[in-house]
Design an enzyme around this catalytic site. Structure first.
Site, PDB file in Angstrom:
ATOM      1  N   PHE A 114       1.151  -2.835   4.132  1.00 17.99           N
ATOM      2  CA  PHE A 114       1.167  -4.105   4.853  1.00 17.99           C
ATOM      3  C   PHE A 114       2.614  -4.500   5.100  1.00 17.99           C
ATOM      4  O   PHE A 114       3.453  -4.375   4.216  1.00 17.99           O
ATOM      5  CB  PHE A 114       0.555  -5.220   3.988  1.00 17.99           C
ATOM      6  CG  PHE A 114      -0.925  -5.275   4.011  1.00 17.99           C
ATOM      7  CD1 PHE A 114      -1.596  -5.572   5.179  1.00 17.99           C
ATOM      8  CD2 PHE A 114      -1.652  -5.055   2.866  1.00 17.99           C
ATOM      9  CE1 PHE A 114      -2.976  -5.634   5.199  1.00 17.99           C
ATOM     10  CE2 PHE A 114      -3.032  -5.120   2.874  1.00 17.99           C
ATOM     11  CZ  PHE A 114      -3.699  -5.409   4.045  1.00 17.99           C
TER      12      PHE A 114
ATOM     13  N   HIS B  65      -9.731   1.303  -1.220  1.00 16.11           N
ATOM     14  CA  HIS B  65      -8.278   1.210  -1.098  1.00 16.11           C
ATOM     15  C   HIS B  65      -7.689   0.675  -2.403  1.00 16.11           C
ATOM     16  O   HIS B  65      -7.846  -0.502  -2.725  1.00 16.11           O
ATOM     17  CB  HIS B  65      -7.927   0.296   0.076  1.00 16.11           C
ATOM     18  CG  HIS B  65      -6.481   0.329   0.464  1.00 16.11           C
ATOM     19  ND1 HIS B  65      -5.524   1.024  -0.241  1.00 16.11           N
ATOM     20  CD2 HIS B  65      -5.826  -0.241   1.515  1.00 16.11           C
ATOM     21  CE1 HIS B  65      -4.349   0.872   0.343  1.00 16.11           C
ATOM     22  NE2 HIS B  65      -4.503   0.106   1.406  1.00 16.11           N
TER      23      HIS B  65
ATOM     24  N   LYS C 215      -9.942   7.475   0.925  1.00 16.90           N
ATOM     25  CA  LYS C 215     -10.400   6.085   0.743  1.00 16.90           C
ATOM     26  C   LYS C 215     -11.864   5.918   1.147  1.00 16.90           C
ATOM     27  O   LYS C 215     -12.479   4.915   0.816  1.00 16.90           O
ATOM     28  CB  LYS C 215      -9.509   5.138   1.539  1.00 16.90           C
ATOM     29  CG  LYS C 215      -8.084   5.049   0.992  1.00 16.90           C
ATOM     30  CD  LYS C 215      -7.243   4.043   1.729  1.00 16.90           C
ATOM     31  CE  LYS C 215      -5.802   4.045   1.217  1.00 16.90           C
ATOM     32  NZ  LYS C 215      -5.024   5.215   1.633  1.00 16.90           N
TER      33      LYS C 215
ATOM     34  N   GLU D 252      -2.584   5.392  13.090  1.00 13.35           N
ATOM     35  CA  GLU D 252      -2.275   6.623  12.350  1.00 13.35           C
ATOM     36  C   GLU D 252      -2.635   7.851  13.187  1.00 13.35           C
ATOM     37  O   GLU D 252      -1.897   8.849  13.191  1.00 13.35           O
ATOM     38  CB  GLU D 252      -3.018   6.659  11.010  1.00 13.35           C
ATOM     39  CG  GLU D 252      -2.608   7.877  10.162  1.00 13.35           C
ATOM     40  CD  GLU D 252      -3.078   7.790   8.721  1.00 13.35           C
ATOM     41  OE1 GLU D 252      -3.898   6.897   8.408  1.00 13.35           O
ATOM     42  OE2 GLU D 252      -2.611   8.616   7.904  1.00 13.35           O
TER      43      GLU D 252
ATOM     44  N   HIS E 228      -3.659   8.063   5.426  1.00 12.32           N
ATOM     45  CA  HIS E 228      -3.719   6.740   4.784  1.00 12.32           C
ATOM     46  C   HIS E 228      -5.094   6.133   5.058  1.00 12.32           C
ATOM     47  O   HIS E 228      -5.777   5.685   4.153  1.00 12.32           O
ATOM     48  CB  HIS E 228      -2.598   5.847   5.330  1.00 12.32           C
ATOM     49  CG  HIS E 228      -2.580   4.471   4.756  1.00 12.32           C
ATOM     50  ND1 HIS E 228      -2.410   4.246   3.412  1.00 12.32           N
ATOM     51  CD2 HIS E 228      -2.737   3.241   5.323  1.00 12.32           C
ATOM     52  CE1 HIS E 228      -2.441   2.941   3.180  1.00 12.32           C
ATOM     53  NE2 HIS E 228      -2.648   2.308   4.312  1.00 12.32           N
TER      54      HIS E 228
ATOM     55  N   CYS F 113       0.816  -1.221   0.000  1.00  9.99           N
ATOM     56  CA  CYS F 113       0.000   0.000   0.000  1.00  9.99           C
ATOM     57  C   CYS F 113       0.852   1.275   0.000  1.00  9.99           C
ATOM     58  O   CYS F 113       0.319   2.362  -0.221  1.00  9.99           O
ATOM     59  CB  CYS F 113      -0.928   0.003   1.203  1.00  9.99           C
ATOM     60  SG  CYS F 113      -1.539  -1.611   1.649  1.00  9.99           S
TER      61      CYS F 113
END
Lengths: 402, 414
Positions: B400, B341, B336, B315, B304, B164
């Protein structure tokens, strides 16, 4: 920008040795693997590959679950990373994790058909895949973390964890030029002061059914084909001043680099080497040997020899030309840094292993009248060049500091 | 700049619809999802994609490449890339992952392997119905190589595979290459085409997807207390980055500026983000520092924020670590919520939307943000887009495995 960057550690696992030292010893003894070794992995004569053995994950404090997730890629990164840190003595006084950068090129992580096929076969109803059957029964045959194991960056991320690295990083994939890109990124990280130490590494594709099939489809098994080689190589980079301040042994300095991309092989190779020479304000006469790290044994090697013949005209054609895959197979994503590691060793020991010398058998004397039988003067600088199947080329020049 | 997303065929359409708070998430129509626990995704309309550039490419043209070609073409045209004379100084840096084999392909391959890593390759080659080029479509560098061939980019060529974070890392590495003199111009970006049975299956097995929502459009709910996973999506984003003096010398229009780039590794656990957001904070701090700014000078954060429970909390903690008390007042948006995503494309798409937002003095909304999560005490721009002049923004991308990237962006007109 890359001037003033020292290689202070190097390591490798190749089909010729479980460490850089072992690999070098084998090369020095003219050991080659012209014929498929005992570890050749395919029932098909057309698919050859040269496997390496990884040390036990437990030796590095890696759990069985992590080892499965990391795969051979991640385990090789840890094994060679530890070798590099030990060889550079950095393991005795590691900088803070956030001040260590790590760039690596990783070969494709292929899903093995057998990872999923059992579950799929268990989920067939009347010969067709039945989703409800899969979720009620079939999926149990799949490892719950299987999706993670298929991501290229997972082995890398776990390697960061086990090597104690949390600084800037990147994973490139999977061409033979990719690990030289990693070297350049790592060199910039230390040159610009963003990192105190940077590791640059490359890991080949593992000799799996899928990778061997891909190699076969690329021409492996033909007269002019290539043989995939498993393995991993890595270097530790530091600013020269930092390395000297801590009394580290400097194997070589990274002094220049260049990149190119194009379908015309000789032209792209010439462009990359020329850009590297320009970067360091060097001329062809300043290069004492050229290591080709991502060659095929046949056609592509010809392209490289033609390019070098154009670049090093006249008396400079006597410079040695070495083809790394001749001895350890084409390590693809690891090829560039494997070449760099061997070149640094050659500079440090002032020795070019005969096992690596390119034959030029398919090139006319006019095209590549290279001096292939050793060298008569001290080795000062070596250009390492690696070309991927997509036409991407990277060249890095290193020099002896003594 | 160029993009193709579930919300639009280009930057303008995507931004306009996002500014209106529209969602690109729908019930999946591209394949049969019967029986799957998650049956929604963000899908790009096939009519918006290029067929593939040349005959040579045709067999290798994965959906990812077709998405990337569409976005790349827009960016190259807008930047008048063809006018750059020195093609050896023009490179490509892409975040992309190769095509995953389909279920049918895996079954077909299964017949030709003995389960111990050995193939009957001649048998596979003779098999009707198996396209051996599938094995090449698995190679992530094919997309970068073919994009370079299409647009005549003969300089550095990078393929990043950091999940990602890949799209943002690609732009970051392109920025560094230019900064360090390795190229004058770089096409940077990312693409992702994972909305297929295997992609959905993989994330389902990881329990990462949003499986419960009253309607597809409401499933992606970053920072909302009811969030329960992310929505898989596809798309591509591309930017043409250029050394400022090079751009000015050839009269190019400057649409924005990368002020700084930071990246880090969590080095924590492979399945979870660091609970304190340590790696994410490090990436943000590095980007701000490289830009020569202080956290006080950052006006907006494009988070994100995938809509997973733990990821959003981590986050939020990272933002608190970097911005202190100001973390409660600095506007945070999560694209998103509307796009889903897009994995390797997300960093590139969100970078572009951030820049367009700056030029329009508009912060995109975080739709479906109705019940604030007290564990994420941020000024999330919920409901409608917020009109606000802003000159400096962060765009976060966390992958990830724990790879983190942050782009510090400016309007480029200072």
């Amino acid at each position: 920008m890359t001037r003033g960057v020292a290689i202070t550690g190097a390591g490798a696992v190749t089909s010729l040795g479980r460490s850089l030292e072992e690999t070098w010893r084998s090369l020095a003894a003219c050991d080659t693997i012209a014929a498929p070794p005992g570890g050749s992995s395919s029932s098909s004569e057309l698919a050859r590959g040269h496997r390496v053995t990884v040390r036990s994950a437990a030796e590095f404090g890696i759990t069985a679950r992590e080892a499965w997730l990391m795969g051979k890629h991640g385990l090789l990164l840890v094994q060679v990373g530890k070798e590099v840190l030990r060889g550079s003595s950095l393991d005795r006084a590691m900088p803070p994790a956030a001040e260590i950068a790590f760039y690596a090129a990783l070969g494709i992580v292929d899903p093995a058909p057998e990872d999923l096929s059992r579950a799929v076969l268990d989920s067939l109803r009347d010969g067709r895949f039945d989703v409800e059957l899969f979720f009620s029964k079939g999926y149990r045959a799949i490892h719950p973390l299987w999706p993670l194991s298929a991501l290229n960056n997972v082995g890398f991320s776990l390697a960061c964890q086990h090597l104690g690295i949390s600084g800037e990083n990147g994973v490139f994939s999977p061409g033979a030029d990719a690990s030289l890109l990693a070297v350049v990124e790592a060199a910039w990280a230390v040159a610009a002061g963003r990192a105190k130490v940077a590791l640059a590494a490359g890991v080949s594709e593992t000799c799996s059914a899928s990778s061997l099939a891909r190699a076969w489809l690329c021409g492996d098994g033909s007269e002019t084909g290539w043989v995939p080689g498993e393995g991993c190589a890595a270097v530790a980079l530091e600013r020269v001043a930092d390395a000297e301040a801590r009394g580290a042994t400097i194997l070589a300095n990274v002094v220049a680099w260049g990149f190119a991309c194009g379908e015309d092989g000789p032209a792209a190779i010439r462009t990359a080497i020329t850009a590297a020479l320009r970067d360091a304000e060097l001329g062809p006469r300043d290069i004492d040997a050229t290591f080709f790290a991502g060659t095929e044994v046949g056609q592509q090697e010809n392209a490289e020899m033609v390019a070098v013949a154009d670049l090093f005209p006249g008396s400079d054609r006597a410079r040695p030309l070495l083809a790394i895959p001749r001895s350890i197979g084409n390590m693809l994503a690891a090829a560039g840094v494997a070449g760099l590691v061997l070149a640094a060793q050659a500079l440090h020991l002032q020795h070019l292993p005969a096992a690596l010398l390119a034959s030029g058998r398919a090139v006319s004397p006019q095209q590549a009248p290279m001096g292939l039988l050793g060298h008569e003067r001290p080795l000062r600088r070596i250009a390492v060049v690696s070309r991927g199947h997509g036409g991407q080329v990277a060249a890095v020049v290193i020099e002896d500091t003594r | 700049m160029g993009m193709v997303t579930p919300l639009g065929r280009d930057v303008e359409e995507t931004f306009t619809r996002a500014a209106a708070g529209e969602s690109g998430v729908r019930a999946i129509t591209s394949f049969d999802t019967s029986g799957l626990p998650c049956r929604i995704a963000g899908q790009v309309d096939d009519a918006w994609l290029e067929d593939g550039a040349t005959d040579r490419m045709h067999g290798l043209a994965s959906r990812g490449l077709r998405l990337m070609l569409s976005a790349g073409r827009q960016a190259a045209t807008a930047a008048r890339l063809h006018e750059v004379a020195s093609r050896q100084r023009v490179g490509v840096a892409l975040g992309s992952h190769g095509d995953y084999p389909s279920l049918d392909q895996i079954l077909l391959l299964h017949r030709h392997t003995d389960g111990k890593g050995r193939w009957n390759l001649p048998g596979l080659a003779r098999t009707a119905g198996y396209d051996s080029r599938q094995l090449f479509r698995r190679k992530p560098d094919v997309t970068a190589g073919l994009l370079a061939a299409t647009f005549g980019c003969h300089g550095p060529n990078l393929s990043l595979v950091s999940a990602c974070a890949a799209g943002a890392q690609a732009i970051g590495e392109a920025y560094r290459l230019i900064l360090d003199g390795g190229a004058d111009v770089m096409v940077g970006g990312g693409c992702e085409a994972t909305v297929n049975f295997m992609g959905l299956l993989g994330f389902t097995l990881l329990h990462a997807l949003a499986e419960e929502a009253p309607a597809p459009e409401t499933a992606s709910r970053p920072f909302d207390r009811r969030r329960n996973g992310f929505v898989l999506s596809e798309g591509a984003g591309a930017v043409v980055l250029e050394a400022e003096d090079h751009a000015l010398a050839r009269g190019a229009t400057v649409l924005g500026e990368v002020l700084g780039y930071g990246d880090s590794a969590d080095a924590y656990r492979i399945t979870d983000a660091h609970p304190l957001g340590t790696g994410a904070a490090l990436a943000m701090q590095s980007a701000i520092r490289e830009a020569g700014l202080s956290p006080d000078e950052v006006d907006v954060i494009n988070a994100h924020a995938t809509s997973t429970v733990q990821g959003d909390i981590a986050e939020a903690r990272a933002i608190a670590e970097v911005f202190g008390d100001r973390s409660r007042t600095i506007p945070v948006t999560a694209n998103k919520s509307m796009l889903g995503h897009t994995i390797a494309a997300a960093g590139a798409i969100e970078c572009i939307l951030t820049l367009v937002g700056m030029h329009n003095a508009l912060i995109l909304p975080t739709i479906n943000y109705r019940t604030p999560d007290p564990r994420c005490p941020l000024d999330v721009v919920g409901g409608a887009a917020r009109v606000k002049e802003h000159r400096v923004a962060l765009s976060n991308s966390f992958g990830f495995g724990g790879q983190n990237a942050c782009l510090c962006l400016g309007r480029g007109d200072d």
